[in-house]
Design an enzyme around this catalytic site. Structure first.
Site, PDB file in Angstrom:
ATOM      1  N   GLY A 108     -28.323  85.510  49.357  1.00 17.70           N
ATOM      2  CA  GLY A 108     -29.335  85.255  50.376  1.00 17.70           C
ATOM      3  C   GLY A 108     -28.759  85.396  51.771  1.00 17.70           C
ATOM      4  N   ASP A 110     -29.296  83.674  54.382  1.00 18.66           N
ATOM      5  CA  ASP A 110     -28.904  82.384  54.949  1.00 18.66           C
ATOM      6  C   ASP A 110     -27.497  82.000  54.505  1.00 18.66           C
ATOM      7  OD1 ASP A 110     -29.960  82.187  52.342  1.00 18.66           O
ATOM      8  OD2 ASP A 110     -30.473  80.074  52.595  1.00 18.66           O
ATOM      9  N   THR A 133     -35.158  73.553  51.760  1.00 20.41           N
ATOM     10  CA  THR A 133     -36.129  73.364  50.685  1.00 20.41           C
ATOM     11  C   THR A 133     -35.395  73.277  49.354  1.00 20.41           C
ATOM     12  OG1 THR A 133     -37.715  74.653  51.970  1.00 20.41           O
ATOM     13  CG2 THR A 133     -38.230  74.276  49.650  1.00 20.41           C
ATOM     14  N   THR A 185     -40.572  49.028  45.352  1.00 16.54           N
ATOM     15  CA  THR A 185     -40.679  50.410  44.892  1.00 16.54           C
ATOM     16  C   THR A 185     -40.256  51.416  45.947  1.00 16.54           C
ATOM     17  OG1 THR A 185     -42.456  49.839  43.352  1.00 16.54           O
ATOM     18  CG2 THR A 185     -42.283  52.148  44.015  1.00 16.54           C
TER      19      THR A 185
END
Length: 259
Positions: A108, A110, A133, A185
Protein backbone atom coordinates in the site's frame (compact mmCIF):
# COMPACT_ATOMS: atom_id res chain seq x y z
CA UNK A 1 4.96 24.93 -1.27
CA UNK A 2 3.36 21.54 -1.88
CA UNK A 3 0.02 20.10 -0.79
CA UNK A 4 0.64 16.65 0.68
CA UNK A 5 -2.48 14.47 0.73
CA UNK A 6 -2.75 11.24 2.71
CA UNK A 7 -6.06 9.66 1.66
CA UNK A 8 -7.22 6.93 4.03
CA UNK A 9 -10.40 4.89 4.18
CA UNK A 10 -12.05 7.06 6.83
CA UNK A 11 -10.24 10.41 6.74
CA UNK A 12 -7.95 12.31 4.40
CA UNK A 13 -5.17 14.43 5.89
CA UNK A 14 -3.72 17.44 4.11
CA UNK A 15 -0.41 19.13 4.85
CA UNK A 16 0.69 22.47 3.43
CA UNK A 17 4.46 22.02 3.36
CA UNK A 18 6.88 24.84 2.66
CA UNK A 19 10.28 24.56 1.00
CA UNK A 20 12.62 22.91 3.46
CA UNK A 21 9.93 20.58 4.79
CA UNK A 22 8.18 22.87 7.28
CA UNK A 23 4.55 21.84 7.69
CA UNK A 24 2.76 25.19 7.73
CA UNK A 25 -0.81 23.93 8.16
CA UNK A 26 -2.63 20.63 8.54
CA UNK A 27 -6.30 19.96 7.96
CA UNK A 28 -8.51 16.91 7.62
CA UNK A 29 -11.63 15.86 5.69
CA UNK A 30 -13.86 12.82 5.65
CA UNK A 31 -12.93 10.44 2.81
CA UNK A 32 -16.27 10.69 1.03
CA UNK A 33 -16.45 8.51 -2.06
CA UNK A 34 -19.62 10.27 -3.23
CA UNK A 35 -18.00 13.69 -3.61
CA UNK A 36 -16.99 14.87 -7.06
CA UNK A 37 -13.62 16.33 -7.96
CA UNK A 38 -15.23 19.78 -8.17
CA UNK A 39 -16.62 19.41 -4.65
CA UNK A 40 -13.20 18.42 -3.33
CA UNK A 41 -11.59 21.31 -5.18
CA UNK A 42 -14.11 23.71 -3.65
CA UNK A 43 -13.57 22.29 -0.15
CA UNK A 44 -9.78 22.48 -0.41
CA UNK A 45 -9.94 26.03 -1.76
CA UNK A 46 -12.34 27.16 0.98
CA UNK A 47 -10.25 25.65 3.79
CA UNK A 48 -7.04 27.10 2.37
CA UNK A 49 -8.72 30.51 2.20
CA UNK A 50 -9.66 30.21 5.88
CA UNK A 51 -6.03 29.34 6.62
CA UNK A 52 -4.91 32.38 4.58
CA UNK A 53 -3.22 30.18 1.97
CA UNK A 54 -3.83 30.48 -1.75
CA UNK A 55 -4.16 27.34 -3.85
CA UNK A 56 -1.99 29.17 -6.41
CA UNK A 57 0.90 28.90 -3.93
CA UNK A 58 1.08 25.13 -4.36
CA UNK A 59 3.73 23.94 -6.76
CA UNK A 60 2.39 20.39 -6.69
CA UNK A 61 0.13 17.89 -5.00
CA UNK A 62 1.84 14.77 -3.63
CA UNK A 63 -0.78 12.10 -3.07
CA UNK A 64 -0.83 8.81 -1.19
CA UNK A 65 -4.21 7.08 -1.51
CA UNK A 66 -5.52 3.72 -0.33
CA UNK A 67 -8.94 4.52 -1.81
CA UNK A 68 -8.73 3.98 -5.58
CA UNK A 69 -12.12 5.65 -6.13
CA UNK A 70 -10.74 8.89 -4.70
CA UNK A 71 -7.29 8.90 -6.30
CA UNK A 72 -8.64 10.30 -9.57
CA UNK A 73 -10.92 12.74 -7.74
CA UNK A 74 -8.00 14.36 -5.93
CA UNK A 75 -5.91 14.39 -9.09
CA UNK A 76 -8.71 16.18 -10.97
CA UNK A 77 -9.28 18.53 -8.01
CA UNK A 78 -5.63 19.58 -8.27
CA UNK A 79 -6.12 20.36 -11.96
CA UNK A 80 -9.27 22.37 -11.22
CA UNK A 81 -7.34 24.42 -8.65
CA UNK A 82 -4.64 25.12 -11.22
CA UNK A 83 -1.93 23.11 -9.45
CA UNK A 84 0.51 22.15 -12.17
CA UNK A 85 1.61 18.71 -11.00
CA UNK A 86 0.10 15.79 -9.12
CA UNK A 87 2.62 13.16 -8.01
CA UNK A 88 0.82 9.93 -7.06
CA UNK A 89 2.94 7.66 -4.85
CA UNK A 90 3.37 4.05 -5.89
CA UNK A 91 5.99 1.35 -5.56
CA UNK A 92 7.53 2.15 -8.95
CA UNK A 93 8.26 5.85 -8.38
CA UNK A 94 9.74 5.71 -4.87
CA UNK A 95 13.49 5.17 -4.68
CA UNK A 96 14.26 5.80 -1.00
CA UNK A 97 13.32 2.29 0.10
CA UNK A 98 13.71 -1.05 -1.63
CA UNK A 99 11.56 -4.13 -1.25
CA UNK A 100 12.57 -7.63 -0.26
CA UNK A 101 11.59 -10.54 -2.48
CA UNK A 102 9.53 -11.82 0.42
CA UNK A 103 7.48 -8.62 0.81
CA UNK A 104 4.12 -8.69 -0.91
CA UNK A 105 3.82 -7.21 -4.39
CA UNK A 106 0.89 -4.91 -3.67
CA UNK A 107 2.42 -2.78 -0.93
CA UNK A 108 0.00 0.00 0.00
CA UNK A 109 1.19 3.54 -0.75
CA UNK A 110 0.63 4.54 2.88
CA UNK A 111 3.05 1.82 4.00
CA UNK A 112 5.60 2.98 1.43
CA UNK A 113 5.31 6.58 2.61
CA UNK A 114 5.71 5.74 6.29
CA UNK A 115 8.70 3.51 5.46
CA UNK A 116 10.39 6.40 3.64
CA UNK A 117 9.77 8.75 6.57
CA UNK A 118 11.18 6.19 9.01
CA UNK A 119 14.31 5.71 6.92
CA UNK A 120 14.89 9.44 6.45
CA UNK A 121 14.16 10.60 10.00
CA UNK A 122 14.87 7.74 12.43
CA UNK A 123 17.51 5.09 13.17
CA UNK A 124 16.95 1.75 11.45
CA UNK A 125 15.73 -0.92 11.75
CA UNK A 126 12.28 0.42 12.52
CA UNK A 127 8.91 -1.09 13.35
CA UNK A 128 6.14 1.22 12.18
CA UNK A 129 2.64 1.10 13.65
CA UNK A 130 -0.09 2.90 11.69
CA UNK A 131 -3.41 3.02 13.54
CA UNK A 132 -6.02 3.93 10.95
CA UNK A 133 -9.23 2.18 9.89
CA UNK A 134 -7.03 -0.90 9.91
CA UNK A 135 -3.91 -1.13 12.05
CA UNK A 136 -0.65 -2.16 10.40
CA UNK A 137 2.78 -3.06 11.74
CA UNK A 138 5.57 -3.03 9.18
CA UNK A 139 9.34 -3.34 9.29
CA UNK A 140 12.16 -1.49 7.54
CA UNK A 141 15.46 -3.26 8.18
CA UNK A 142 18.88 -1.76 8.86
CA UNK A 143 19.64 -1.55 5.13
CA UNK A 144 16.44 0.36 4.38
CA UNK A 145 14.61 -2.60 2.87
CA UNK A 146 10.85 -2.86 3.41
CA UNK A 147 10.37 -6.36 4.84
CA UNK A 148 6.58 -6.55 5.13
CA UNK A 149 4.35 -6.76 8.18
CA UNK A 150 0.88 -7.54 9.50
CA UNK A 151 -2.61 -6.05 9.15
CA UNK A 152 -5.27 -6.26 11.85
CA UNK A 153 -8.64 -4.59 12.54
CA UNK A 154 -8.38 -1.02 13.70
CA UNK A 155 -9.73 0.28 17.00
CA UNK A 156 -12.82 1.81 15.38
CA UNK A 157 -13.70 -1.38 13.52
CA UNK A 158 -13.35 -3.40 16.73
CA UNK A 159 -15.52 -1.02 18.72
CA UNK A 160 -18.21 -0.89 16.04
CA UNK A 161 -18.27 -4.67 15.70
CA UNK A 162 -18.58 -5.07 19.47
CA UNK A 163 -21.63 -2.80 19.64
CA UNK A 164 -23.22 -4.13 16.43
CA UNK A 165 -22.95 -7.82 17.25
CA UNK A 166 -24.19 -7.61 20.85
CA UNK A 167 -27.61 -6.71 22.22
CA UNK A 168 -26.68 -4.95 25.44
CA UNK A 169 -23.39 -3.20 24.64
CA UNK A 170 -23.73 0.44 23.51
CA UNK A 171 -21.83 2.39 20.88
CA UNK A 172 -19.26 4.53 22.70
CA UNK A 173 -16.38 6.81 21.91
CA UNK A 174 -12.82 5.72 22.57
CA UNK A 175 -11.51 7.51 25.65
CA UNK A 176 -8.72 6.88 28.18
CA UNK A 177 -9.35 3.93 30.43
CA UNK A 178 -9.81 4.83 34.09
CA UNK A 179 -8.44 1.48 35.25
CA UNK A 180 -8.13 -2.04 33.94
CA UNK A 181 -10.71 -3.75 36.17
CA UNK A 182 -13.82 -1.65 35.55
CA UNK A 183 -17.10 -1.48 37.44
CA UNK A 184 -19.51 -0.52 34.67
CA UNK A 185 -20.14 -1.50 31.07
CA UNK A 186 -18.84 1.64 29.34
CA UNK A 187 -15.62 1.73 31.37
CA UNK A 188 -15.16 -2.01 30.84
CA UNK A 189 -15.48 -1.56 27.06
CA UNK A 190 -13.00 1.31 27.05
CA UNK A 191 -10.61 -0.62 29.26
CA UNK A 192 -10.93 -3.66 27.02
CA UNK A 193 -10.23 -1.80 23.79
CA UNK A 194 -7.39 0.33 25.20
CA UNK A 195 -5.55 -2.37 27.14
CA UNK A 196 -6.48 -5.05 24.63
CA UNK A 197 -5.04 -3.06 21.73
CA UNK A 198 -1.96 -2.08 23.73
CA UNK A 199 -1.39 -5.71 24.73
CA UNK A 200 -1.81 -6.82 21.13
CA UNK A 201 0.77 -4.28 19.98
CA UNK A 202 3.21 -5.30 22.72
CA UNK A 203 2.85 -8.96 21.79
CA UNK A 204 3.38 -8.31 18.08
CA UNK A 205 6.37 -6.07 18.77
CA UNK A 206 7.95 -8.81 20.92
CA UNK A 207 7.54 -11.30 18.08
CA UNK A 208 8.84 -8.82 15.49
CA UNK A 209 11.94 -8.12 17.57
CA UNK A 210 12.55 -11.84 18.05
CA UNK A 211 12.31 -12.43 14.30
CA UNK A 212 14.58 -9.46 13.57
CA UNK A 213 17.10 -10.60 16.15
CA UNK A 214 17.94 -7.03 17.17
CA UNK A 215 16.49 -3.91 18.75
CA UNK A 216 14.53 -1.50 16.58
CA UNK A 217 13.11 2.01 16.64
CA UNK A 218 9.40 1.79 17.46
CA UNK A 219 7.24 4.37 15.69
CA UNK A 220 3.49 4.96 15.74
CA UNK A 221 1.22 7.24 13.74
CA UNK A 222 -2.43 7.59 12.82
CA UNK A 223 -5.73 8.27 14.54
CA UNK A 224 -5.56 6.89 18.04
CA UNK A 225 -1.84 6.19 18.37
CA UNK A 226 -1.44 9.00 20.90
CA UNK A 227 -4.15 7.41 23.05
CA UNK A 228 -3.12 3.75 22.82
CA UNK A 229 0.68 3.87 22.89
CA UNK A 230 1.06 5.28 26.43
CA UNK A 231 -0.58 2.04 27.65
CA UNK A 232 2.00 -0.13 25.86
CA UNK A 233 4.91 -1.58 27.82
CA UNK A 234 7.30 -0.80 24.99
CA UNK A 235 8.56 2.75 24.54
CA UNK A 236 7.01 3.92 21.27
CA UNK A 237 7.66 7.25 19.52
CA UNK A 238 4.34 8.76 18.41
CA UNK A 239 4.80 10.85 15.26
CA UNK A 240 1.38 12.04 14.11
CA UNK A 241 2.84 13.67 10.98
CA UNK A 242 4.92 10.68 9.86
CA UNK A 243 3.07 10.24 6.55
CA UNK A 244 3.06 13.93 5.68
CA UNK A 245 6.80 13.97 6.36
CA UNK A 246 7.21 10.93 4.14
CA UNK A 247 5.29 12.59 1.31
CA UNK A 248 7.61 15.59 1.51
CA UNK A 249 10.68 13.34 1.43
CA UNK A 250 9.33 11.43 -1.59
CA UNK A 251 8.64 14.70 -3.42
CA UNK A 252 12.15 15.96 -2.65
CA UNK A 253 13.70 12.72 -3.94
CA UNK A 254 11.60 12.87 -7.11
CA UNK A 255 12.98 16.35 -7.88
CA UNK A 256 16.54 15.03 -7.55
CA UNK A 257 15.95 12.05 -9.83
CA UNK A 258 13.61 13.80 -12.27
CA UNK A 259 10.85 11.25 -11.66
Amino acid sequence: MILAIDCGNTHTNFGCIREGGEIAQIFCMESNRKKTSYEYAADINEICTLLKISAHDFQAVVLSSVVPELTGSFQEAAEILGIRECFIVNRENVSAVSFSAASYADVGPDLIVSAVAAKKRYPLPAIIIDMGTASTLTVVNREGVFMGGVILPGVGISMNALAKETSLLPSIDVAPAKKLISLNTVDAMRSGIIYGTAGSLDGLIDRFLKELGQEATLLATGGLSHLICPYCRHSIIVDENLLLTGLWEIWTDSRKTGA
